[in-house]
Scaffold this active site. Structure first.
Site, mmCIF file in Angstrom:
data_model
loop_
_atom_site.group_PDB
_atom_site.id
_atom_site.type_symbol
_atom_site.label_atom_id
_atom_site.label_comp_id
_atom_site.label_asym_id
_atom_site.label_seq_id
_atom_site.Cartn_x
_atom_site.Cartn_y
_atom_site.Cartn_z
ATOM 1 N N GLN A 12 -7.234 14.754 3.531
ATOM 2 C CA GLN A 12 -6.548 13.904 2.545
ATOM 3 C C GLN A 12 -7.312 13.796 1.226
ATOM 4 O OE1 GLN A 12 -6.035 9.349 3.028
ATOM 5 N NE2 GLN A 12 -3.995 10.229 3.065
ATOM 6 N N GLU A 70 -6.677 2.085 -3.743
ATOM 7 C CA GLU A 70 -5.226 2.057 -3.909
ATOM 8 C C GLU A 70 -4.732 0.626 -4.178
ATOM 9 O OE1 GLU A 70 -3.424 4.822 -1.276
ATOM 10 O OE2 GLU A 70 -1.839 3.420 -0.758
ATOM 11 N N ARG A 76 -2.302 10.569 6.297
ATOM 12 C CA ARG A 76 -2.515 9.175 6.699
ATOM 13 C C ARG A 76 -2.012 8.246 5.617
ATOM 14 N NH1 ARG A 76 -6.730 5.124 5.682
ATOM 15 N NH2 ARG A 76 -7.799 6.576 4.329
ATOM 16 N N PHE A 133 0.857 -1.188 0.000
ATOM 17 C CA PHE A 133 0.000 0.000 0.000
ATOM 18 C C PHE A 133 0.889 1.232 0.000
ATOM 19 C CE2 PHE A 133 -4.566 1.042 0.785
ATOM 20 C CZ PHE A 133 -5.104 -0.065 0.170
ATOM 21 N N ARG A 187 -0.280 9.315 -0.633
ATOM 22 C CA ARG A 187 -1.415 9.942 -1.314
ATOM 23 C C ARG A 187 -1.244 11.442 -1.509
ATOM 24 N NH1 ARG A 187 -6.203 6.568 1.723
ATOM 25 N NH2 ARG A 187 -5.705 4.638 0.649
ATOM 26 N N HIS A 231 -7.464 11.551 -2.129
ATOM 27 C CA HIS A 231 -7.044 10.261 -2.673
ATOM 28 C C HIS A 231 -6.830 10.481 -4.162
ATOM 29 C CE1 HIS A 231 -7.089 6.081 -3.820
ATOM 30 N NE2 HIS A 231 -7.178 5.709 -2.561
ATOM 31 N N LEU A 291 -14.599 5.857 -5.087
ATOM 32 C CA LEU A 291 -13.187 5.532 -4.935
ATOM 33 C C LEU A 291 -12.780 4.332 -5.777
ATOM 34 C CD1 LEU A 291 -10.574 5.977 -3.147
ATOM 35 C CD2 LEU A 291 -11.423 4.046 -1.823
ATOM 36 N N HIS A 336 -10.999 12.495 0.578
ATOM 37 C CA HIS A 336 -11.192 11.115 0.996
ATOM 38 C C HIS A 336 -11.245 10.924 2.504
ATOM 39 C CE1 HIS A 336 -11.006 6.809 0.784
ATOM 40 N NE2 HIS A 336 -9.806 6.735 1.331
HETATM 41 C C1 LIG Z 1 -14.702 4.709 -0.041
HETATM 42 C C2 LIG Z 1 -13.749 4.560 1.113
HETATM 43 C C3 LIG Z 1 -12.822 3.543 1.123
HETATM 44 C C4 LIG Z 1 -11.929 3.410 2.183
HETATM 45 N N1 LIG Z 1 -11.007 2.394 2.157
HETATM 46 C C5 LIG Z 1 -10.179 2.234 3.202
HETATM 47 C C6 LIG Z 1 -9.241 1.152 3.232
HETATM 48 O O1 LIG Z 1 -9.199 0.309 2.336
HETATM 49 N N2 LIG Z 1 -8.412 1.056 4.300
HETATM 50 C C7 LIG Z 1 -8.451 1.952 5.340
HETATM 51 O O2 LIG Z 1 -7.678 1.798 6.288
HETATM 52 N N3 LIG Z 1 -9.337 2.981 5.336
HETATM 53 C C8 LIG Z 1 -10.190 3.133 4.305
HETATM 54 N N4 LIG Z 1 -11.082 4.167 4.321
HETATM 55 C C9 LIG Z 1 -11.221 4.986 5.530
HETATM 56 C C10 LIG Z 1 -12.011 4.199 6.574
HETATM 57 O O3 LIG Z 1 -12.946 3.366 5.943
HETATM 58 C C11 LIG Z 1 -12.743 5.109 7.528
HETATM 59 O O4 LIG Z 1 -11.877 6.069 8.061
HETATM 60 C C12 LIG Z 1 -13.339 4.305 8.689
HETATM 61 O O5 LIG Z 1 -14.091 3.211 8.213
HETATM 62 C C13 LIG Z 1 -14.206 5.190 9.563
HETATM 63 O O6 LIG Z 1 -14.860 4.376 10.499
HETATM 64 P P1 LIG Z 1 -15.605 5.032 11.722
HETATM 65 O O7 LIG Z 1 -16.095 3.913 12.569
HETATM 66 O O8 LIG Z 1 -14.768 6.061 12.336
HETATM 67 O O9 LIG Z 1 -16.850 5.799 11.054
HETATM 68 P P2 LIG Z 1 -17.991 5.341 10.045
HETATM 69 O O10 LIG Z 1 -17.838 3.971 9.539
HETATM 70 O O11 LIG Z 1 -18.105 6.446 9.064
HETATM 71 O O12 LIG Z 1 -19.284 5.338 10.970
HETATM 72 C C14 LIG Z 1 -19.811 6.517 11.517
HETATM 73 C C15 LIG Z 1 -21.043 6.168 12.326
HETATM 74 O O13 LIG Z 1 -21.476 7.310 13.048
HETATM 75 C C16 LIG Z 1 -22.872 7.437 12.963
HETATM 76 N N5 LIG Z 1 -23.205 8.862 13.107
HETATM 77 C C17 LIG Z 1 -22.590 9.920 12.554
HETATM 78 N N6 LIG Z 1 -23.179 11.060 12.945
HETATM 79 C C18 LIG Z 1 -24.196 10.714 13.765
HETATM 80 C C19 LIG Z 1 -25.182 11.442 14.477
HETATM 81 N N7 LIG Z 1 -25.258 12.778 14.414
HETATM 82 N N8 LIG Z 1 -26.085 10.751 15.224
HETATM 83 C C20 LIG Z 1 -26.036 9.396 15.276
HETATM 84 N N9 LIG Z 1 -25.115 8.659 14.609
HETATM 85 C C21 LIG Z 1 -24.212 9.321 13.882
HETATM 86 C C22 LIG Z 1 -23.212 6.866 11.596
HETATM 87 O O14 LIG Z 1 -24.564 6.432 11.558
HETATM 88 C C23 LIG Z 1 -22.222 5.702 11.491
HETATM 89 O O15 LIG Z 1 -22.765 4.555 12.092
HETATM 90 C C24 LIG Z 1 -11.975 4.324 3.258
HETATM 91 C C25 LIG Z 1 -12.909 5.343 3.261
HETATM 92 C C26 LIG Z 1 -13.777 5.480 2.191
HETATM 93 C C27 LIG Z 1 -14.723 6.649 2.186
#
Ligand SMILES: Cc1cc2nc3c(=O)[nH]c(=O)nc-3n(C[C@H](O)[C@H](O)[C@H](O)COP(=O)(O)OP(=O)(O)OC[C@H]3O[C@@H](n4cnc5c(N)ncnc54)[C@H](O)[C@@H]3O)c2cc1C
Length: 584
Positions: A235, A250, A393, A121, A290, A237, A247, A358
């Protein structure tokens, strides 16, 4: 009744059903099974943005790799802004967390001999990214979700939108949320609250992020008086599909994909992605970090070497030489996305791509156990800034970050809840105030002078102009003035749809308020950082300045609602600042 009544009390409340939130919930249940824990999420947990992660999760597994190397890659990738104690903890705990996920049912891809398969990666000098084909996030989230179901003490509030934290005397006691099914505005109290709301890509017009990624956790913390950290680091991407911003992982480049300009030339060989290297073979090319690859795109565009499309300039990602067999085995989702959204087949066609917003390096300031600056408040995942990511990141560090720091925040929240007392009565009055605010300021407002979508569009355009891949002090100052005007106009927003059930216009208005606060913090922080580091590249201050800016920036809310920026030292343990070198 919409009176902000307290409808439930729990020991620990977790906001967010993504990877960080669900991992935190399991950690609470495991730390103290007598505690009552609840997960509040504005969408059904499996719809959280984590589900869309494709490429993989980093954790040292291969025989030729080492924890030291993962630590060093992460520190140098962060342009020395990551806290080294946090990075060490992260790298040590990531493999264990990934293995636990396997035990909970995550089907990691494997080598023919049965060992875990790892892929390269960007910015990682060894292969250490675990993956489940290119649907890694889906499988990780699924494994966690089904694991939470076996803990009876985990209650869920699905499709509840949190609008405010209840705080008394510097201590958090719960939250207020709109139950989206009924429109009721209700309070839930708790001894500890963990924010795991994910990122804020929707501050910008062109992003890989889901529509729900509106920085709610950062805004909730900011308005409650907790500091945000390193908000200037956003960031890009390098490979998003034009128009949709979907997306293209990568992992395509990890598997050997090339980036070509309009002349069919692998232009990254002309770029110094770190220290100049003597021969092109030594350069990291498509597997550079990135920030640098996105910056190289801007230079190609300036030299007229990109292709024009109705949706902006693009370059091409070439996977054709990888062949159908490899693409179907390792990148099936990429093929599906290209076929469905662009009507092209990567086996035979070039994929048009451009840099796309991203990920948010900044977020709610926490310590290594997720404590977020107010008693009883914790944060983890993309909404938090521990910080392991610093100014940039590395791809595949975020998914394991959600696990490692989700678990740590869950454990700390559980310990705090075990010794804490129940919420004081004063929070009921705060909840009633919040219900009145939403009813009167948004739902009952007549006439409606402003609407959500106009202000959101103007905010996104402002952010793209003033805080894109390259920035200047002048542009950011102009952007900040514009955001102040938009904040004023946003006070006159009315919600035309007064229905109670799944009122998406109301949700849009609440999210816009969060986006505006987060956007202001990004610019306030960006203007203060008069240097170029990682994802924060200023053409008026093109060099890194360790003397003045080897520091985090904390943004807190002043009494008039505007952001105030202060500095905080970076934790440096064993790795003094150096140059970022990406030869291979
Ligand atoms: C398309 C894409 C691909 C990616 N690929 C990778 C990868 O291959 N490898 C990697 O390391 N990272 C990757 N990332 C980054 C990574 O996926 C995210 O940073 C990570 O999954 C975030 O997880 P999280 O639990 O912090 O938040 P999220 O999974 O975004 O969850 C947020 C939660 O908060 C809740 N929420 C938000 N606001 C409120 C509110 N006001 N009231 C109630 N609930 C709320 C939502 O309902 C949700 O359940 C990618 C990101 C994207 C966008």
């Amino acid at each position: 009744m919409n009176d902000g009544a307290v409808v439930a009390a729990h020991d620990v409340l977790i906001v967010g059903g993504g990877l960080a939130g669900l991992r935190a919930a399991i950690a609470v249940a495991e730390t103290d099974p007598t505690l009552d824990v609840a997960v509040v999420s504005k969408v059904y947990p499996m719809r959280s943005h984590s589900v869309s992660a494709e490429g993989g999760a980093a954790g040292v597994a291969a025989a030729d790799d080492s924890l030291e190397e993962h630590i060093y890659d992460t520190i140098s990738g962060s342009d020395w802004l990551g806290d080294q104690d946090a990075i060490e903890a992260f790298v040590h705990e990531a493999p264990r967390e990934l293995l636990r996920l396997e035990h909970w049912g995550c089907p990691w891809s494997r080598q023919p001999d049965g060992h875990i398969a790892v892929r390269a990666f960007g910015g990682m000098k060894k292969k250490r990214t675990w993956y489940a084909a290119d649907k890694t996030g889906f499988h990780m989230l699924h494994a966690l979700f089904q694991t939470t179901l076996k803990f009876r003490e985990v209650t869920r509030y699905d499709e509840w939108f949190v609008t405010r934290l209840l705080v008394d005397d510097g201590r958090v006691h719960g939250l207020v949320a709109v139950d989206l099914h009924t429109g009721r505005i209700q309070a839930i109290t708790a001894k500890s609250v963990v924010l795991a709301n994910g990122g804020c890509g929707k501050v910008f017009p062109f992003t890989t992020n889901a529509n729900i990624n509106t920085g709610d956790g950062m805004a909730l913390a900011f308005r409650a008086g907790a500091p945000l950290k390193d908000m200037e680091f956003v960031q890009y991407h390098p490979t998003g599909l034009p128009f949709s911003g979907i997306l293209i992982t990568e992992a395509t480049r990890a598997e050997g994909g090339w980036l070509l300009n309009k002349d069919g030339y692998r232009y990254l060989q002309d770029y110094d992605l770190g220290k100049p290297t003597p021969t092109p073979e030594l350069r990291s090319m498509e597997l550079g970090p990135r920030d640098r690859i996105s910056q190289a795109f801007v230079h190609e565009e300036e030299m007229g070497r990109t292709l024009d499309t109705p949706y902006g300039a693009v370059v091409h990602l070439d996977l054709r030489h990888l062949g159908a067999e490899l693409i179907d085995a390792r990148l099936p989702f990429v093929r599906e996305l290209c076929l469905k959204y662009e009507r092209i087949d990567p086996v035979t066609d070039l994929i048009p791509v451009r840099p796309v917003v991203h990920y948010m390096m900044g977020g709610v300031h926490t310590d290594v156990n997720g404590a977020a600056g107010l008693e009883g408040l914790y944060a983890a995942g993309e909404t938090a800034c521990v910080s392991i990511n610093g100014a940039n990141r590395l791809g595949s560090n975020s998914l394991p970050e959600c696990l490692v720091f989700g678990a740590r925040a869950g454990r700390a929240a559980a310990e705090h809840a075990s010794g804490a007392t129940a919420a004081p009565h004063v929070v009921a009055a705060q909840a009633a105030d919040e219900a009145r605010r939403i009813e009167h300021d948004l739902l009952d407002r007549v006439p409606w002078e402003e609407d959500v979508s106009t202000i959101r569009t103007e905010m996104q355009a402002t952010m793209e102009e003033s805080a894109g891949i390259y920035r200047t002090g002048e542009e950011m100052t102009k952007g900040a003035d514009r955001l102040r005007e938009l904040q004023e106009r946003a006070k006159r927003i009315g919600v035309r749809d007064t229905s109670r059930t799944f009122n998406t216009e109301l949700v849009g208005a609440l999210e816009l308020a969060n986006l505006l606060d987060v956007a202001e913090c990004m610019l306030a922080s960006g203007m203060q950082r008069e240097e170029s580091r990682g994802a924060h590249q200023r053409t008026d201050f093109p060099s890194r300045d360790d003397e003045k800016f080897l520091v985090h920036q904390l943004v807190t809310r002043d009494s008039d609602g505007t952001p105030r920026v202060e500095q905080l030292p970076v934790t440096i343990t064993r790795w003094p600042p150096g140059e970022r070198i990406y030869g291979r």
